[in-house]
Motif scaffolding. Structure first.
Motif, PDB file in Angstrom:
ATOM      1  N   ILE A 164      54.106 -40.368 -15.616  1.00 27.40           N
ATOM      2  CA  ILE A 164      55.178 -40.115 -15.267  1.00 27.40           C
ATOM      3  C   ILE A 164      55.852 -39.487 -16.672  1.00 27.40           C
ATOM      4  O   ILE A 164      56.511 -38.918 -16.641  1.00 27.40           O
ATOM      5  N   ASP A 191      56.328 -36.050 -17.437  1.00 27.12           N
ATOM      6  CA  ASP A 191      58.098 -35.011 -17.873  1.00 27.12           C
ATOM      7  C   ASP A 191      57.753 -34.563 -18.992  1.00 27.12           C
ATOM      8  O   ASP A 191      58.353 -33.335 -18.680  1.00 27.12           O
ATOM      9  N   HIS A 242      54.065 -31.368  -6.305  1.00 30.45           N
ATOM     10  CA  HIS A 242      55.260 -32.637  -6.565  1.00 30.45           C
ATOM     11  C   HIS A 242      55.159 -32.821  -7.991  1.00 30.45           C
ATOM     12  O   HIS A 242      57.269 -32.507  -8.564  1.00 30.45           O
ATOM     13  N   ARG A 251      59.057 -32.552  -9.325  1.00 32.27           N
ATOM     14  CA  ARG A 251      60.094 -33.312  -9.837  1.00 32.27           C
ATOM     15  C   ARG A 251      60.381 -32.308 -11.733  1.00 32.27           C
ATOM     16  O   ARG A 251      61.646 -32.218 -12.498  1.00 32.27           O
ATOM     17  N   VAL A 298      54.997 -37.788  -2.898  1.00 33.20           N
ATOM     18  CA  VAL A 298      56.574 -37.702  -2.906  1.00 33.20           C
ATOM     19  C   VAL A 298      56.845 -39.744  -2.072  1.00 33.20           C
ATOM     20  O   VAL A 298      57.867 -39.831  -2.600  1.00 33.20           O
ATOM     21  N   SER A 345      55.908 -42.404  -3.511  1.00 35.20           N
ATOM     22  CA  SER A 345      56.770 -42.705  -4.832  1.00 35.20           C
ATOM     23  C   SER A 345      55.288 -43.633  -5.422  1.00 35.20           C
ATOM     24  O   SER A 345      55.467 -44.803  -6.539  1.00 35.20           O
ATOM     25  N   ASP A 352      56.649 -44.534  -9.361  1.00 33.38           N
ATOM     26  CA  ASP A 352      57.332 -43.085  -9.107  1.00 33.38           C
ATOM     27  C   ASP A 352      59.015 -43.473  -8.604  1.00 33.38           C
ATOM     28  O   ASP A 352      59.063 -43.385  -7.287  1.00 33.38           O
ATOM     29  N   THR A 360      60.538 -39.918  -8.063  1.00 31.46           N
ATOM     30  CA  THR A 360      60.608 -38.600  -7.802  1.00 31.46           C
ATOM     31  C   THR A 360      62.054 -38.826  -6.280  1.00 31.46           C
ATOM     32  O   THR A 360      62.975 -37.849  -6.324  1.00 31.46           O
TER      33      THR A 360
END
Length: 245
Positions: free
Chosen positions: A96, A100, A130, A134, A152, A155, A163, A165
């Protein structure tokens, strides 16, 4: 609007070079940017055509290659079992933190791109839905159009499949739009309800649409494509970006 479709920029990210495909109007001027996140197959012909459509409405569309750490630059996965298996594998292999840092890199680049006006939105389909959501946790993103975003509600995106989010939606600063097909097995009714309840709890500014459609109904290849719904949804997208960008 006449557009340019052959521009490529390779951006330095903390996890290596990320190739981005740029689609933009050729007319002089400065335009708002839309970072368009693809499905698990990267920059396929259907993704390119959709990017061209948005660019033709007067936007700079930036399509990153989401698996740049794992595949040679320019790689496109096929819409077959091998391509699907590879794309799904990498979706959970990539950390993740790398998703990002990719988003932060391309957002910062878009803010200062010579043909841009500094305004940035996001859009995505499937995995990209997603990623568009994010990326919108970054306060520079003014709007996000998320089509049938996967992983989403449960997760499970990224390495470790854990994750956060859905727990960070209060960080959204811009307007978001969610579009789902009710016959999509990847985001069932209960999952859609979880996402909407989280948005309500977060006090997010959002638009919500559900249609009788399958997963990937925007993809203009294959049996799930819904041409009429495509036209309707593009109107929703353009209105969203017109309001915010």
């Amino acid at each position: 609007m006449i557009i340019q479709t052959n521009e490529i920029v390779d951006l330095k990210t903390p996890t290596g070079l990320m190739r981005c495909h740029i689609f933009r109007p050729v007319a002089d001027g400065q335009y708002s940017s839309v970072i368009f996140y693809s499905e698990i197959y990267q920059v396929t012909q259907p993704i390119r055509r959709l990017a061209e459509y948005i660019a033709g409405q007067g936007y700079i569309v930036i399509v990153p290659e989401v698996y740049h750490e794992y595949e040679p630059l320019g790689t496109v996965l096929e819409y077959d079992k091998e391509g699907t298996d590879r794309g799904n594998c990498l979706k959970f292999e990539k950390p993740i933190s790398a998703y990002d840092s990719d988003a932060d890199t391309v957002i910062e680049w878009a803010k200062h791109y010579e043909h841009g006006n500094g305004k940035v939105g996001t859009m995505g389909v499937c995995l990209g839905g997603h990623l568009a959501l994010r990326a919108a946790l970054n306060s520079n993103v003014l709007a996000a159009a998320c089509f049938y975003p996967t992983n989403v509600h449960d997760s499970t995106l990224g390495q470790g499949q854990n994750d956060d989010t859905i727990h960070r939606l209060a960080e959204l600063k811009g307007e978001t739009m969610f579009v789902f097909g009710r016959q999509d097995p990847h985001v069932p009714f209960e999952g859609r309800l979880q996402i909407q309840q989280a948005l309500q709890k977060a006090g997010a500014v959002y638009e919500w649409h559900e249609f009788n459609a399958q997963h990937a109904f925007l993809r203009d290849e294959g049996p799930r494509y819904d041409a009429e719904l495509f036209q309707l949804c593009m109107g929703l997208v353009i209105r969203l970006f017109a309001r915010n960008l």
